[in-house]
Design a protein around this motif. Sequence first.
Motif, PDB file in Angstrom:
ATOM      1  N   UNK A 141      -9.010  38.502  22.407  1.00  0.00           N
ATOM      2  CA  UNK A 141      -9.555  38.650  21.067  1.00  0.00           C
ATOM      3  C   UNK A 141     -10.062  40.077  20.898  1.00  0.00           C
ATOM      4  N   UNK A 142      -9.776  40.663  19.739  1.00  0.00           N
ATOM      5  CA  UNK A 142     -10.169  42.039  19.419  1.00  0.00           C
ATOM      6  C   UNK A 142      -9.581  43.033  20.438  1.00  0.00           C
ATOM      7  N   UNK A 143      -8.250  43.081  20.558  1.00  0.00           N
ATOM      8  CA  UNK A 143      -7.619  43.943  21.569  1.00  0.00           C
ATOM      9  C   UNK A 143      -7.987  45.410  21.380  1.00  0.00           C
ATOM     10  N   UNK A 144      -8.303  46.062  22.440  1.00  0.00           N
ATOM     11  CA  UNK A 144      -8.653  47.490  22.565  1.00  0.00           C
ATOM     12  C   UNK A 144     -10.038  47.848  22.042  1.00  0.00           C
ATOM     13  N   UNK A 145     -10.758  46.915  21.416  1.00  0.00           N
ATOM     14  CA  UNK A 145     -12.025  47.292  20.779  1.00  0.00           C
ATOM     15  C   UNK A 145     -13.072  47.773  21.785  1.00  0.00           C
ATOM     16  N   UNK A 146     -13.270  47.029  22.845  1.00  0.00           N
ATOM     17  CA  UNK A 146     -14.314  47.390  23.811  1.00  0.00           C
ATOM     18  C   UNK A 146     -14.069  48.786  24.378  1.00  0.00           C
ATOM     19  N   UNK A 147     -12.844  49.020  24.826  1.00  0.00           N
ATOM     20  CA  UNK A 147     -12.530  50.319  25.428  1.00  0.00           C
ATOM     21  C   UNK A 147     -12.577  51.432  24.391  1.00  0.00           C
ATOM     22  N   UNK A 148     -12.146  51.132  23.175  1.00  0.00           N
ATOM     23  CA  UNK A 148     -12.147  52.136  22.122  1.00  0.00           C
ATOM     24  C   UNK A 148     -13.544  52.577  21.725  1.00  0.00           C
ATOM     25  N   UNK A 149     -14.450  51.616  21.616  1.00  0.00           N
ATOM     26  CA  UNK A 149     -15.824  51.975  21.241  1.00  0.00           C
ATOM     27  C   UNK A 149     -16.530  52.733  22.357  1.00  0.00           C
ATOM     28  N   UNK A 150     -16.311  52.324  23.593  1.00  0.00           N
ATOM     29  CA  UNK A 150     -16.924  53.060  24.713  1.00  0.00           C
ATOM     30  C   UNK A 150     -16.367  54.477  24.756  1.00  0.00           C
ATOM     31  N   UNK A 151     -15.053  54.612  24.554  1.00  0.00           N
ATOM     32  CA  UNK A 151     -14.428  55.937  24.501  1.00  0.00           C
ATOM     33  C   UNK A 151     -15.049  56.779  23.389  1.00  0.00           C
ATOM     34  N   UNK A 152     -15.200  56.189  22.200  1.00  0.00           N
ATOM     35  CA  UNK A 152     -15.748  56.933  21.055  1.00  0.00           C
ATOM     36  C   UNK A 152     -17.191  57.364  21.315  1.00  0.00           C
ATOM     37  N   UNK A 153     -17.998  56.467  21.873  1.00  0.00           N
ATOM     38  CA  UNK A 153     -19.393  56.815  22.150  1.00  0.00           C
ATOM     39  C   UNK A 153     -19.510  57.887  23.225  1.00  0.00           C
ATOM     40  N   UNK A 154     -18.715  57.772  24.286  1.00  0.00           N
ATOM     41  CA  UNK A 154     -18.798  58.802  25.330  1.00  0.00           C
ATOM     42  C   UNK A 154     -18.294  60.145  24.801  1.00  0.00           C
ATOM     43  N   UNK A 155     -17.291  60.122  23.919  1.00  0.00           N
ATOM     44  CA  UNK A 155     -16.824  61.369  23.322  1.00  0.00           C
ATOM     45  C   UNK A 155     -17.910  61.993  22.455  1.00  0.00           C
ATOM     46  N   UNK A 156     -18.595  61.162  21.685  1.00  0.00           N
ATOM     47  CA  UNK A 156     -19.714  61.654  20.881  1.00  0.00           C
ATOM     48  C   UNK A 156     -20.778  62.288  21.775  1.00  0.00           C
ATOM     49  N   UNK A 157     -21.123  61.606  22.845  1.00  0.00           N
ATOM     50  CA  UNK A 157     -22.168  62.115  23.736  1.00  0.00           C
ATOM     51  C   UNK A 157     -21.773  63.413  24.434  1.00  0.00           C
ATOM     52  N   UNK A 158     -20.479  63.600  24.709  1.00  0.00           N
ATOM     53  CA  UNK A 158     -20.059  64.855  25.343  1.00  0.00           C
ATOM     54  C   UNK A 158     -20.187  66.035  24.392  1.00  0.00           C
ATOM     55  N   UNK A 159     -20.337  65.776  23.102  1.00  0.00           N
ATOM     56  CA  UNK A 159     -20.455  66.842  22.122  1.00  0.00           C
ATOM     57  C   UNK A 159     -21.897  67.112  21.697  1.00  0.00           C
ATOM     58  N   UNK A 160     -22.829  66.481  22.368  1.00  0.00           N
ATOM     59  CA  UNK A 160     -24.245  66.703  22.102  1.00  0.00           C
ATOM     60  C   UNK A 160     -24.786  67.611  23.208  1.00  0.00           C
ATOM     61  N   UNK A 161     -25.534  68.642  22.856  1.00  0.00           N
ATOM     62  CA  UNK A 161     -26.075  69.518  23.906  1.00  0.00           C
ATOM     63  C   UNK A 161     -27.118  68.780  24.742  1.00  0.00           C
ATOM     64  N   UNK A 162     -26.748  68.477  25.952  1.00  0.00           N
ATOM     65  CA  UNK A 162     -27.612  67.782  26.901  1.00  0.00           C
ATOM     66  C   UNK A 162     -27.648  68.607  28.174  1.00  0.00           C
ATOM     67  N   UNK A 163     -28.550  68.281  29.091  1.00  0.00           N
ATOM     68  CA  UNK A 163     -28.561  69.018  30.368  1.00  0.00           C
ATOM     69  C   UNK A 163     -27.205  68.917  31.079  1.00  0.00           C
ATOM     70  N   UNK A 164     -26.812  69.961  31.791  1.00  0.00           N
ATOM     71  CA  UNK A 164     -25.479  69.998  32.417  1.00  0.00           C
ATOM     72  C   UNK A 164     -25.175  68.803  33.325  1.00  0.00           C
ATOM     73  N   UNK A 165     -26.143  68.332  34.110  1.00  0.00           N
ATOM     74  CA  UNK A 165     -25.857  67.213  35.000  1.00  0.00           C
ATOM     75  C   UNK A 165     -25.592  65.934  34.214  1.00  0.00           C
ATOM     76  N   UNK A 166     -26.271  65.759  33.078  1.00  0.00           N
ATOM     77  CA  UNK A 166     -26.040  64.588  32.219  1.00  0.00           C
ATOM     78  C   UNK A 166     -24.660  64.701  31.574  1.00  0.00           C
ATOM     79  N   UNK A 167     -24.313  65.899  31.079  1.00  0.00           N
ATOM     80  CA  UNK A 167     -23.001  66.100  30.470  1.00  0.00           C
ATOM     81  C   UNK A 167     -21.878  65.894  31.474  1.00  0.00           C
ATOM     82  N   UNK A 168     -22.108  66.257  32.715  1.00  0.00           N
ATOM     83  CA  UNK A 168     -21.098  66.053  33.755  1.00  0.00           C
ATOM     84  C   UNK A 168     -20.844  64.571  33.970  1.00  0.00           C
ATOM     85  N   UNK A 169     -21.905  63.797  34.077  1.00  0.00           N
ATOM     86  CA  UNK A 169     -21.768  62.348  34.269  1.00  0.00           C
ATOM     87  C   UNK A 169     -21.082  61.720  33.054  1.00  0.00           C
TER      88      UNK A 169
END
Length: 162
Positions: free
Chosen positions: A91-119
């Motif tokens: 049910x809801x194919x690709x949704x879970x992975x797509x949302x996690x991908x979108x959120x992690x992509x958003x977070x990689x574009x926010x200025x955070x400390x380098x070790x956090x951005x690396x993780x």
Amino acid sequence: MLDILPENITNDMVLYMLIGGIVRIIIWIFFALTLYRTLKLVKKDNLCILPSQAWFVAVPIFNIYWNFEVAKRLTDSLNNEFYDRKVEVEERPTQKWGLIFAWTFLLTNIPLPPFVLTIIGILHLVYFITYWVKINEYKTLLRMHVEHYGKDFIAENKEDEN
């Protein structure tokens, strides 16, 4: 042109950043091509996003927002199509992975400390690859079904016949 850059940035660093940016855009284009080809297999009645709109994931900055739209709309399109074809998928194919991908992509574009951005960057890469593989799996399943039954196939509901 290099006068506007900080003093500790070398010409080699600029070259590596340019090459990295170009490689990143090429990867986005191939990802958009996978989305486009997947959506082209879905009947127009079941589409929640036009195949041509898949290319927006390759547009820098805008794709931060558009990844969320693709995650939702691609899921809805696939869900509709597989329901019509009576193909059993999660049910809801690709949704879970797509949302996690979108959120992690958003977070990689926010200025955070380098070790956090690396993780976050490592997590983003893992979820990006996983999402792309999942989309490709559903594209393959849908393509096989379309090749066997045709694009306009609608499964008959056996309960309606009784």
